[in-house]
Design an enzyme around this catalytic site. Sequence first.
Site: not given
Length: 398
Positions: A214-215, A242, A335, A338
Amino acid sequence: MSVAFAGNSTTTPSREAGPLRVMVVDDSVVIRGLISRWIGAEHDMEVAASLRTGLEAVNQIERINPDVAVLDIEMPELDGLSALPQLLAKKRDLVIIMASTLTRRNAEISFKALSLGAADYIPKPESTREASAADIFHHDLIQKIRHLGARLRRKAAVASPPLAPASPAPAARGPVARPAVPAPTPAVHAPSSGPLSTRPFSTQAPKVLLIGSSTGGPQALMSLVTELGPVIDRFPVLITQHMPPTFTTILAEHLARSSRRPASEAVDGEPVKAGRIYLAPGGKHMRVVRSGADAAISLDDGPAVNFCKPAVDPLFTSAIDVWHGNILSVILTGMGSDGMRGGKDIVAAGGSVIAQDEASSVVWGMPGAAANAGICAAILPLNQIGAKVNRLFAGDRS
């Protein structure tokens, strides 16, 4: 991959307590007002300035001294991409989150901004009148500000530890402020006691590599795939990052260039074969299903999972029905949590999980959740994950 900063600039003193100071830079008065209201409603952040152009931000950055800047791409006088290096030259530890509408041009600019030192990006909805789109934008923006800002302060605290007082300090008169995320923990590379203990790698040979991020993920993924050629050539690699539509199209192109292997957004029903990278398309969950004796992609337009679409858990869990315990999964920077539940399922089925360590993560949410759940066989810096994955697919089980 950690956030890149300009190298020859000064660092302004950072605040270790008090709310995060956020500078909002956007030529739309509606967007500026919306973001400012959201920030003002949070207890741990405040609007340091609301500005119309990148030129205003560059000219006022030293006076405003923000921790975080939300920077629009398309603005008069000085656009966001041009303002970015000038802002970092004046305040190298500034966390910059690029904001843009979902066009291919803006997505490409956002990727360029990441290479120039932006911490992250966020897509703006086409219309703030679309309630669901505005809600997602609101949630994601606040979380990015909070987590990236907290990481900045932890880094500042580690770099400048407080001097020991000459005499006993007076008793605190109120509650002590705590970071929004856990304090840094040394990287773990071998079994140890406590919540970050690791387990042995599976004795079953992996037949597929699954990656969730993600991030900070685009930078981490592009770095990692450069080392995975021997694995990609012999085994399928499936990635969930993401990311919204259009952005995933461009990320796939970057992954193809970095890996020198075919990489593309997955297509519903296509067979899963060795020799290529399959990326979950923005706005769809990617699962795998049996198709005769083989595996095939299944795209799902269902609700968000863990506030994400695509989400990592659906990919991880679905792969068990196809490859059983012959799965190696990697959870990179991001973040939230998940991938942790899907990782638990993979371990229960006989597979293995590797998590990126905190020091090399932009945000140690997803990999940290897996590490703290005790499901990881290794917790490694990003620059060690590729070599470890290659050894595991070559037959090493240690």
